[in-house]
Motif scaffolding. Structure first.
Motif, PDB file in Angstrom:
ATOM      1  N   SER A   1       0.628  -1.148   0.171  1.00  0.00           N
ATOM      2  CA  SER A   1      -0.084  -0.014   0.099  1.00  0.00           C
ATOM      3  C   SER A   1       0.762   1.387  -0.037  1.00  0.00           C
ATOM      4  N   PHE A   2       1.964   1.229   0.807  1.00  0.00           N
ATOM      5  CA  PHE A   2       3.087   2.518   0.892  1.00  0.00           C
ATOM      6  C   PHE A   2       3.458   2.806  -0.516  1.00  0.00           C
ATOM      7  N   SER A   3       4.041   1.661  -1.121  1.00  0.00           N
ATOM      8  CA  SER A   3       4.633   1.656  -2.436  1.00  0.00           C
ATOM      9  C   SER A   3       3.761   2.366  -3.439  1.00  0.00           C
ATOM     10  N   LEU A   4       2.388   1.901  -3.418  1.00  0.00           N
ATOM     11  CA  LEU A   4       1.530   2.391  -4.487  1.00  0.00           C
ATOM     12  C   LEU A   4       1.359   3.797  -4.318  1.00  0.00           C
ATOM     13  N   THR A   5       1.206   4.351  -3.008  1.00  0.00           N
ATOM     14  CA  THR A   5       0.853   5.791  -2.723  1.00  0.00           C
ATOM     15  C   THR A   5       2.112   6.633  -3.210  1.00  0.00           C
ATOM     16  N   GLN A   6       3.300   6.067  -3.064  1.00  0.00           N
ATOM     17  CA  GLN A   6       4.566   6.727  -3.464  1.00  0.00           C
ATOM     18  C   GLN A   6       5.090   6.735  -4.716  1.00  0.00           C
ATOM     19  N   SER A   7       4.218   5.981  -5.582  1.00  0.00           N
ATOM     20  CA  SER A   7       5.036   5.341  -6.970  1.00  0.00           C
ATOM     21  C   SER A   7       5.174   6.360  -7.797  1.00  0.00           C
ATOM     22  N   GLN A   8       6.103   6.370  -8.701  1.00  0.00           N
ATOM     23  CA  GLN A   8       6.718   7.384  -9.610  1.00  0.00           C
ATOM     24  C   GLN A   8       6.519   6.721 -10.973  1.00  0.00           C
ATOM     25  N   GLN A   9       6.695   5.405 -10.962  1.00  0.00           N
ATOM     26  CA  GLN A   9       6.875   4.672 -12.417  1.00  0.00           C
ATOM     27  C   GLN A   9       5.973   3.381 -12.236  1.00  0.00           C
ATOM     28  N   LEU A  10       5.509   3.062 -13.638  1.00  0.00           N
ATOM     29  CA  LEU A  10       4.816   1.880 -13.972  1.00  0.00           C
ATOM     30  C   LEU A  10       5.808   0.869 -14.628  1.00  0.00           C
ATOM     31  N   TYR A  11       5.407  -0.279 -14.193  1.00  0.00           N
ATOM     32  CA  TYR A  11       6.038  -1.476 -14.799  1.00  0.00           C
ATOM     33  C   TYR A  11       5.207  -2.873 -15.335  1.00  0.00           C
ATOM     34  N   PHE A  12       5.787  -3.336 -16.516  1.00  0.00           N
ATOM     35  CA  PHE A  12       5.116  -4.418 -17.031  1.00  0.00           C
ATOM     36  C   PHE A  12       5.974  -5.248 -17.516  1.00  0.00           C
ATOM     37  N   GLU A  13       6.135  -6.634 -17.217  1.00  0.00           N
ATOM     38  CA  GLU A  13       6.914  -7.541 -17.462  1.00  0.00           C
ATOM     39  C   GLU A  13       6.632  -8.973 -17.766  1.00  0.00           C
ATOM     40  N   VAL A  14       7.084  -9.674 -18.690  1.00  0.00           N
ATOM     41  CA  VAL A  14       6.593 -11.025 -19.025  1.00  0.00           C
ATOM     42  C   VAL A  14       7.912 -11.993 -18.961  1.00  0.00           C
TER      43      VAL A  14
ATOM     44  N   MET B   1       4.247  -0.751  -9.654  1.00  0.00           N
ATOM     45  CA  MET B   1       4.622   0.387  -9.377  1.00  0.00           C
ATOM     46  C   MET B   1       6.002   0.429  -8.791  1.00  0.00           C
ATOM     47  N   ARG B   2       6.621   1.397  -9.173  1.00  0.00           N
ATOM     48  CA  ARG B   2       8.199   1.634  -8.653  1.00  0.00           C
ATOM     49  C   ARG B   2       8.119   3.151  -7.887  1.00  0.00           C
ATOM     50  N   PHE B   3       9.003   3.346  -6.878  1.00  0.00           N
ATOM     51  CA  PHE B   3       9.399   4.650  -6.682  1.00  0.00           C
ATOM     52  C   PHE B   3      10.979   4.767  -6.103  1.00  0.00           C
ATOM     53  N   GLN B   4      11.747   5.606  -6.343  1.00  0.00           N
ATOM     54  CA  GLN B   4      13.065   5.588  -5.992  1.00  0.00           C
ATOM     55  C   GLN B   4      13.304   5.891  -4.590  1.00  0.00           C
ATOM     56  N   GLY B   5      14.343   5.373  -4.038  1.00  0.00           N
ATOM     57  CA  GLY B   5      14.628   5.173  -2.612  1.00  0.00           C
ATOM     58  C   GLY B   5      15.995   6.311  -2.618  1.00  0.00           C
ATOM     59  N   VAL B   6      17.087   5.719  -2.026  1.00  0.00           N
ATOM     60  CA  VAL B   6      18.118   6.384  -1.759  1.00  0.00           C
ATOM     61  C   VAL B   6      19.186   6.731  -2.784  1.00  0.00           C
TER      62      VAL B   6
ATOM     63  N   LYS C   1       7.466   6.161 -16.765  1.00  0.00           N
ATOM     64  CA  LYS C   1       7.388   7.259 -15.830  1.00  0.00           C
ATOM     65  C   LYS C   1       5.845   7.927 -15.875  1.00  0.00           C
ATOM     66  N   LEU C   2       5.084   8.031 -14.812  1.00  0.00           N
ATOM     67  CA  LEU C   2       4.017   8.483 -14.518  1.00  0.00           C
ATOM     68  C   LEU C   2       3.892   9.817 -14.685  1.00  0.00           C
ATOM     69  N   PRO C   3       2.682  10.524 -15.299  1.00  0.00           N
ATOM     70  CA  PRO C   3       2.815  12.004 -15.516  1.00  0.00           C
ATOM     71  C   PRO C   3       3.130  12.660 -14.441  1.00  0.00           C
ATOM     72  N   ASN C   4       3.698  14.065 -14.564  1.00  0.00           N
ATOM     73  CA  ASN C   4       3.791  14.930 -13.391  1.00  0.00           C
ATOM     74  C   ASN C   4       4.609  14.518 -12.251  1.00  0.00           C
ATOM     75  N   THR C   5       5.689  13.536 -12.895  1.00  0.00           N
ATOM     76  CA  THR C   5       6.693  12.921 -11.969  1.00  0.00           C
ATOM     77  C   THR C   5       8.075  13.353 -12.442  1.00  0.00           C
ATOM     78  N   ASP C   6       8.925  13.749 -11.569  1.00  0.00           N
ATOM     79  CA  ASP C   6      10.337  14.040 -11.853  1.00  0.00           C
ATOM     80  C   ASP C   6      11.550  13.086 -11.209  1.00  0.00           C
ATOM     81  N   CYS C   7      11.845  12.031 -11.858  1.00  0.00           N
ATOM     82  CA  CYS C   7      12.669  11.141 -11.358  1.00  0.00           C
ATOM     83  C   CYS C   7      13.278  10.167 -12.535  1.00  0.00           C
ATOM     84  N   SER C   8      14.582   9.783 -12.263  1.00  0.00           N
ATOM     85  CA  SER C   8      15.440   9.156 -12.989  1.00  0.00           C
ATOM     86  C   SER C   8      15.279   7.719 -12.959  1.00  0.00           C
ATOM     87  N   PHE C   9      15.700   7.215 -14.390  1.00  0.00           N
ATOM     88  CA  PHE C   9      15.533   5.563 -14.361  1.00  0.00           C
ATOM     89  C   PHE C   9      16.747   4.844 -13.596  1.00  0.00           C
TER      90      PHE C   9
END
Length: 214
Positions: free
Chosen positions: A12-25, A57-62, A206-214
């Motif tokens: 739940s915490f990760s979803l609220t703080q997410s900056q990116q969306l990922y999909f994989e097979v 979803m993903r968000f950046q840490g340290v 990247k999700l809209p209105n987010t400023d983060c690097s990959f």
């Protein structure tokens, strides 16, 4: 139960703080470790290969080194085996859905390429499954021993390439092991664990209105 609550909190915490969306097979080869109700282990079990998917979803840490992920999975596992003494043939095909949380740690970069270590832990639930014993097919969804959630731990390496400032693709190799696919207090006292490994490809947006690097 405490582990499940912790997973739910992190998810739940990760979803609220997410900056990116990922999909994989993933193309995954799975192997079963199975003991019957008499405690005898089936040793002649061969793996099967299935296609699995994940969305999250993903968000950046340290310091852009660490990314935290939270996602949903759709995984199929299978195996075939035989018992030459009893002249039995076994085959399993099971499908699970689940949620997981994980960490991506960037090791180093070479221009647009990034190398990282990945790890996830999640809980999975059976939605479809069958066991074939000789010529008889059994629906595992109706069996309490199989219809239990379990934890899956995965780890591996990934290679990521930035297409542009909004999207990135990656390839990965992951290995995993399940815990407590059967509960210890089942009537038949059967035990089952999954071992899986395989290659996958994915995309990160990247999700809209987010400023983060990959």
């Amino acid at each position: 139960m405490r582990i499940k609550l912790l997973l739910f909190f992190l998810f739940s915490f990760s979803l609220t703080q997410s900056q990116q969306l990922y999909f994989e097979v993933n193309k995954t080869s799975s192997r079963f470790e199975y003991k019957n109700s008499q405690g005898n282990e089936l040793t002649n079990i061969l793996p099967k290969t299935n296609n699995n998917m994940a969305l999250g979803m993903r968000f950046q840490g340290v310091k852009d080194k660490l990314s935290i992920t939270a996602g949903a999975t759709y995984n199929s596992y299978g195996a075939v085996g035989s018992d030459p003494i009893l002249d039995n043939r076994y085959e399993w095909d099971v499908t699970y859905v689940g949620v997981n949380v994980g960490l991506d740690y960037k090791l180093f970069e070479l221009r647009e390429l990034k190398f990282s270590l990945k790890g996830t832990i999640g809980s999975e639930f059976l939605i479809q499954g069958s066991q074939t014993l000789n010529n008889q097919v059994y629906n595992l969804v109706k069996e309490k021993e199989f219809n239990q959630s379990f934890f899956m731990v995965n780890g591996g390496i990934a290679l990521q390439y930035s297409i542009n400032d909004r999207a990135s693709i990656y390839g990965q190799y992951m290995v995993g092991k399940s815990f407590t696919a059967f509960q210890e207090n089942t009537i038949d006292s059967e035990e089952l664990n999954f071992f899986a490994h395989g290659f996958g490809i994915g995309i990160i947006l990247k999700l809209p209105n987010t400023d983060c690097s990959f």
